[in-house]
Scaffold this active site. Structure first.
Site, PDB file in Angstrom:
ATOM      1  N   ASP A  43       0.759  -1.075   0.082  1.00  0.00           N
ATOM      2  CA  ASP A  43      -0.042  -0.196  -0.017  1.00  0.00           C
ATOM      3  C   ASP A  43       1.010   1.251   0.007  1.00  0.00           C
ATOM      4  O   ASP A  43       1.180   1.639   1.002  1.00  0.00           O
ATOM      5  CB  ASP A  43      -0.967   0.081   1.166  1.00  0.00           C
ATOM      6  CG  ASP A  43      -1.648   1.149   1.645  1.00  0.00           C
ATOM      7  OD1 ASP A  43      -1.934   1.938   0.434  1.00  0.00           O
ATOM      8  OD2 ASP A  43      -2.304   1.528   2.343  1.00  0.00           O
ATOM      9  N   ASN A  62      -0.168   4.370  -0.694  1.00  0.00           N
ATOM     10  CA  ASN A  62      -0.833   5.737  -0.516  1.00  0.00           C
ATOM     11  C   ASN A  62      -1.544   5.684   0.877  1.00  0.00           C
ATOM     12  O   ASN A  62      -2.147   6.640   1.413  1.00  0.00           O
ATOM     13  CB  ASN A  62      -1.873   6.023  -1.444  1.00  0.00           C
ATOM     14  CG  ASN A  62      -3.063   5.149  -1.581  1.00  0.00           C
ATOM     15  OD1 ASN A  62      -3.009   4.348  -0.804  1.00  0.00           O
ATOM     16  ND2 ASN A  62      -3.788   5.472  -2.555  1.00  0.00           N
ATOM     17  N   ASP A  92      -3.706   4.001   2.659  1.00  0.00           N
ATOM     18  CA  ASP A  92      -5.395   3.699   2.800  1.00  0.00           C
ATOM     19  C   ASP A  92      -5.588   2.571   3.193  1.00  0.00           C
ATOM     20  O   ASP A  92      -6.840   2.337   3.395  1.00  0.00           O
ATOM     21  CB  ASP A  92      -5.987   4.274   1.602  1.00  0.00           C
ATOM     22  CG  ASP A  92      -5.955   3.459   0.286  1.00  0.00           C
ATOM     23  OD1 ASP A  92      -5.166   2.419   0.603  1.00  0.00           O
ATOM     24  OD2 ASP A  92      -6.859   3.603  -0.739  1.00  0.00           O
ATOM     25  N   ASP A 129      -1.900  -1.154  -3.984  1.00  0.00           N
ATOM     26  CA  ASP A 129      -1.982  -0.376  -5.051  1.00  0.00           C
ATOM     27  C   ASP A 129      -0.983  -0.557  -6.144  1.00  0.00           C
ATOM     28  O   ASP A 129      -0.115  -1.034  -5.705  1.00  0.00           O
ATOM     29  CB  ASP A 129      -2.447   1.171  -4.779  1.00  0.00           C
ATOM     30  CG  ASP A 129      -1.505   1.653  -3.502  1.00  0.00           C
ATOM     31  OD1 ASP A 129      -0.141   1.340  -3.859  1.00  0.00           O
ATOM     32  OD2 ASP A 129      -2.000   2.271  -2.754  1.00  0.00           O
ATOM     33  N   ASP A 147      -5.368 -10.097 -15.531  1.00  0.00           N
ATOM     34  CA  ASP A 147      -6.337 -11.105 -15.467  1.00  0.00           C
ATOM     35  C   ASP A 147      -7.594 -11.080 -16.318  1.00  0.00           C
ATOM     36  O   ASP A 147      -8.044  -9.844 -16.389  1.00  0.00           O
ATOM     37  CB  ASP A 147      -6.752 -11.022 -13.914  1.00  0.00           C
ATOM     38  CG  ASP A 147      -7.155 -12.566 -13.429  1.00  0.00           C
ATOM     39  OD1 ASP A 147      -7.813 -13.341 -14.181  1.00  0.00           O
ATOM     40  OD2 ASP A 147      -6.724 -12.829 -12.381  1.00  0.00           O
ATOM     41  N   ASP A 205      -9.276 -16.419 -16.631  1.00  0.00           N
ATOM     42  CA  ASP A 205      -9.960 -16.844 -15.460  1.00  0.00           C
ATOM     43  C   ASP A 205     -10.965 -17.898 -15.786  1.00  0.00           C
ATOM     44  O   ASP A 205     -11.820 -17.429 -16.775  1.00  0.00           O
ATOM     45  CB  ASP A 205     -10.742 -15.532 -15.049  1.00  0.00           C
ATOM     46  CG  ASP A 205     -11.206 -15.880 -13.573  1.00  0.00           C
ATOM     47  OD1 ASP A 205     -10.361 -16.246 -12.514  1.00  0.00           O
ATOM     48  OD2 ASP A 205     -12.457 -15.910 -13.590  1.00  0.00           O
ATOM     49  N   GLU A 225      -6.206 -20.677 -16.682  1.00  0.00           N
ATOM     50  CA  GLU A 225      -6.872 -21.390 -15.310  1.00  0.00           C
ATOM     51  C   GLU A 225      -7.840 -22.246 -15.910  1.00  0.00           C
ATOM     52  O   GLU A 225      -8.953 -21.762 -16.236  1.00  0.00           O
ATOM     53  CB  GLU A 225      -7.475 -20.333 -14.155  1.00  0.00           C
ATOM     54  CG  GLU A 225      -7.858 -21.218 -13.094  1.00  0.00           C
ATOM     55  CD  GLU A 225      -8.983 -20.383 -12.307  1.00  0.00           C
ATOM     56  OE1 GLU A 225      -9.044 -20.657 -11.184  1.00  0.00           O
ATOM     57  OE2 GLU A 225      -9.837 -19.645 -13.160  1.00  0.00           O
ATOM     58  N   HIS A 265      -4.269 -17.193  -5.230  1.00  0.00           N
ATOM     59  CA  HIS A 265      -5.094 -16.398  -4.157  1.00  0.00           C
ATOM     60  C   HIS A 265      -6.336 -17.114  -4.170  1.00  0.00           C
ATOM     61  O   HIS A 265      -7.183 -16.707  -3.379  1.00  0.00           O
ATOM     62  CB  HIS A 265      -5.396 -15.233  -4.990  1.00  0.00           C
ATOM     63  CG  HIS A 265      -6.180 -15.501  -6.231  1.00  0.00           C
ATOM     64  ND1 HIS A 265      -5.810 -16.362  -7.573  1.00  0.00           N
ATOM     65  CD2 HIS A 265      -7.385 -15.209  -6.402  1.00  0.00           C
ATOM     66  CE1 HIS A 265      -6.589 -16.145  -8.406  1.00  0.00           C
ATOM     67  NE2 HIS A 265      -7.712 -15.655  -8.015  1.00  0.00           N
ATOM     68  N   ASP A 266      -6.421 -18.661  -4.545  1.00  0.00           N
ATOM     69  CA  ASP A 266      -7.606 -19.227  -4.298  1.00  0.00           C
ATOM     70  C   ASP A 266      -7.301 -20.493  -3.388  1.00  0.00           C
ATOM     71  O   ASP A 266      -8.095 -21.383  -3.347  1.00  0.00           O
ATOM     72  CB  ASP A 266      -8.151 -19.947  -5.636  1.00  0.00           C
ATOM     73  CG  ASP A 266      -8.909 -18.969  -6.508  1.00  0.00           C
ATOM     74  OD1 ASP A 266      -9.298 -17.837  -6.015  1.00  0.00           O
ATOM     75  OD2 ASP A 266      -8.746 -18.921  -7.892  1.00  0.00           O
TER      76      ASP A 266
HETATM   77  O1  TEU Z   1     -11.504 -19.254 -10.225  1.00  0.00           O
HETATM   78  C1  TEU Z   1     -12.304 -20.146 -10.842  1.00  0.00           C
HETATM   79  C2  TEU Z   1     -12.625 -21.208 -10.056  1.00  0.00           C
HETATM   80  O2  TEU Z   1     -13.040 -22.232 -10.844  1.00  0.00           O
HETATM   81  C3  TEU Z   1     -12.361 -21.414  -8.846  1.00  0.00           C
HETATM   82  O3  TEU Z   1     -13.777 -21.339  -8.030  1.00  0.00           O
HETATM   83  C4  TEU Z   1     -11.816 -22.912  -8.417  1.00  0.00           C
HETATM   84  O4  TEU Z   1     -12.673 -23.601  -8.827  1.00  0.00           O
HETATM   85  C5  TEU Z   1     -11.475 -23.014  -7.060  1.00  0.00           C
HETATM   86  O5  TEU Z   1     -10.830 -21.778  -6.508  1.00  0.00           O
HETATM   87  C6  TEU Z   1     -10.705 -24.181  -6.718  1.00  0.00           C
HETATM   88  O6  TEU Z   1     -10.415 -24.165  -5.610  1.00  0.00           O
HETATM   89  C7  TEU Z   1     -11.253 -18.107 -10.593  1.00  0.00           C
HETATM   90  C8  TEU Z   1     -10.511 -17.194  -9.792  1.00  0.00           C
HETATM   91  O7  TEU Z   1      -9.324 -17.454  -9.619  1.00  0.00           O
HETATM   92  C9  TEU Z   1     -11.387 -16.925  -8.421  1.00  0.00           C
HETATM   93  O8  TEU Z   1     -10.738 -16.138  -7.544  1.00  0.00           O
HETATM   94  C10 TEU Z   1     -12.574 -16.086  -8.626  1.00  0.00           C
HETATM   95  O9  TEU Z   1     -13.386 -16.270  -7.577  1.00  0.00           O
HETATM   96  C11 TEU Z   1     -13.491 -17.083  -9.858  1.00  0.00           C
HETATM   97  O10 TEU Z   1     -12.635 -17.516 -10.891  1.00  0.00           O
HETATM   98  C12 TEU Z   1     -14.485 -16.282 -10.492  1.00  0.00           C
HETATM   99  O11 TEU Z   1     -14.126 -15.451 -11.331  1.00  0.00           O
END
Ligand code: TEU
Length: 565
Positions: free
Chosen positions: A21, A23, A25, A29, A98, A201, A258, A330-331
């Protein structure tokens, strides 16, 4: 396989909200990314994928886009983005955005127009269908984030729109050529600006089973997983090849998909010289021990299961194309918390994970904070969860009869928020992520021990080991072997042990990794060159290595790369 500009490179994913971050907040960013470019480069990373920074209501952290041509003000301005592109270029770095085009946000102007007149031109950009009557939606598919994939159109009797994710993420109708043209225009617009490509995505979902039929229910809610329809949907290749030809090909862009749920035997269609994409992520271990019933019924795979799965996926890819290799994103929960047994959740174990990821064939794709060994967040309370997916899993766990504490424990293990906590830059307040009193998401309390500043000073830190791995991939003595060499597992009868060769003309490397708390002694595989020649240690995550005649003893969590040419 043709050589490509990106093959010898290393990539990193940035989750911008939590990166840095600039700035003050409380939210990361674009200027924060600009400030840290030299740091990123210092790890040997030259390709950066930034999770969505487009204008968004943030129902799903930016994966719900309301304007594809604007930067969300929370991240900065278009000028900041242009500056980032310039600064990256100066450093021979490449930026990927993305590409979220299975769905947009319900706040997108197109969707608003469609809602106002579902029968009109804009209605064709989405999927509107009549229900079954009696308040029943058109079919029984369950959305990824829970509930039906159908949401009633306000003010209409029995008309519904489709959303495979949240109801605020209406699916775009790829069957409509006008929609596809709009998507391609937008992609080209960004590539013109100087983007090097995209991470794409949830792309498998763009092709629907247009019969919108029911499948057998797989939970008490009477609904079924979207995976049923994905199995029956066919013809996605036409869309993907068209997209490639209309966009990426024209710019020699890097397009990384993905792509979960690729049908058996179809991997070669997705990658390689004529594939739909440049590369895809290897998610083979992601689904291990994951139950379709939900997080609460899921577990963690054993070390050997993970190893065998990765070997299998390497064999499936062969030299057909290139995977992007990850341990987290991130998932997902943090790789060090998920793939290391508790006794190995230390510096040696984290370095070993990094070593194995870098030495598989494919492009190493780091996730921010992985290079310092960030761990899962110790959730104390469900109120700490921000993620829409995790909140749904919590409800699913409660509905299955778990107590609140049990449900929290179950979702904590897999929550996507584990990876979304702020990067730990220092032991200053809020881990140096922000000067605000409250960051958008709490920092992991372990930041006093695990942070960039401390690791910069320590030559033996996880961070500096990642730097060695990054440098090795570019070392002219090893680059050809590490990037293009074959991948050949050996000693598979030893559990908890990684052992594989990477071979190219005139050079061979042996990679060994002891993923256990016990010492292990293994024979030097017969395939290794001259038995009388000393084995050369190229990289070692511990200080010593015990080599006897034709045998090597690995300490717990020890990983080594040997030159056995
Ligand atoms: O994720 C796609 C997706 O299919 C995920 O839900 C996946 O099946 C799951 O994370 C597996 O653990 C993408 C993005 O990476 C995610 O952050 C988004 O929430 C999703 O698409 C919707 O755009």
């Amino acid at each position: 396989m043709k050589k490509q500009w990106w093959h010898g490179r290393t990539a990193m994913q940035i989750y911008p909200k939590s990166f840095y971050d600039a700035n003050g907040d409380g939210t990361g960013d674009l200027r924060g990314i600009i400030e840290k470019l030299d740091y990123i480069k210092s790890i040997g990373v030259d390709i950066i994928w930034i999770s969505p920074i487009y204008r968004s209501p943030f129902v799903d952290q930016g994966y719900d886009i309301s304007d594809y041509y604007q930067i969300d003000p929370g991240f900065g301005t278009m000028e900041d983005m242009e500056e980032l592109l310039r600064e990256a270029k100066k450093r021979d770095m490449y930026i990927l955005m993305d590409l979220v085009v299975n769905h947009c946000s319900s706040e997108h102007a197109l969707f608003k127009k469609a809602l106002a007149d579902p029968e009109g031109e804009y209605g064709q950009y989405f999927y509107f269908r009549k229900g079954k009557g009696n308040g029943q939606p058109p079919c029984n598919w369950r959305a990824y984030f829970g509930g039906s994939v159908w949401e009633k159109v306000p003010g209409q009797d029995d008309l519904w729109y489709l959303h495979l994710f949240a109801k605020e993420q209406p699916d775009l109708n790829w069957e409509n050529p006008a929609l596809r043209r709009r998507v391609y225009d937008m992609i080209r617009w960004w590539l013109e600006k100087g983007l090097a490509g995209f991470r794409i995505d949830a792309i498998i979902n763009i092709k629907k089973d247009l019969s919108f039929r029911d499948y057998p229910a797989d939970r008490d809610d009477g609904m079924c997983s979207v995976h049923n329809m994905l199995k029956h949907a066919s013809g996605i290749g036409d869309f993907l090849l068209e997209m490639r030809h209309e966009t990426f090909d024209r710019y020699n862009a890097l397009a990384i998909a993905e792509a979960f749920d690729i049908k058996d035997g179809e991997l070669p269609l997705f990658v390689g010289d004529d594939g739909y994409f440049s590369s895809i992520f290897d998610f083979s271990t992601e689904g291990l021990c994951k139950s379709r019933r939900g997080y609460f019924a899921s577990g963690l795979p054993s070390v050997t299961e993970v190893r065998d799965t990765l070997y299998k996926s390497q064999a499936e890819m062969g030299d057909h194309g290139f995977f992007c290799n990850i341990i987290e994103n991130h998932d997902e929960p943090r790789g060090a918390s998920r793939y290391l047994p508790v006794s190995g959740q230390n510096d040696a174990g984290k370095k070993l994970l990094g070593l194995l990821m870098h030495m598989r064939r494919g492009m190493p794709f780091l996730y921010q904070g992985q290079e310092i060994g960030m761990m899962n967040y110790p959730f104390r309370n469900i109120d700490e969860i921000e993620d829409i997916g995790t909140l749904n899993e919590y409800r699913v766990a409660l509905a299955a009869g778990l107590s609140e504490d049990e449900a929290l424990a179950a979702v904590s293990l897999f929550s996507r928020d584990n990876a979304r906590t702020p990067v730990q830059w220092s032991d200053d307040p809020q881990a140096g992520f922000t000067t605000a009193d409250t960051p958008w998401f709490p920092v992991n309390p372990n930041y006093r021990e695990i942070n960039v500043r401390a690791q910069e000073k320590d030559p033996d830190s996880v961070l500096n080991f990642y730097r060695s791995l990054g440098a090795l991939r570019k070392d002219p003595a090893y680059a050809e072997t590490i990037v293009y060499g074959t991948f050949e597992p050996v000693l598979q009868e030893y559990s908890d042990l990684y052992a594989f060769f990477r071979r190219s003309a005139g050079k061979q490397l042996l990679v060994l990794g002891n993923m256990s708390e016990k010492e292990v002694t293994v024979p030097v595989p017969a395939e290794s060159g001259d038995p009388h020649k000393d084995l050369k240690v190229v990289l070692n995550n511990l200080k010593h290595l015990e080599i006897q005649k034709n045998r090597i003893t690995l300490a717990p969590w020890q990983g080594v790369i040997l030159d056995v040419t």
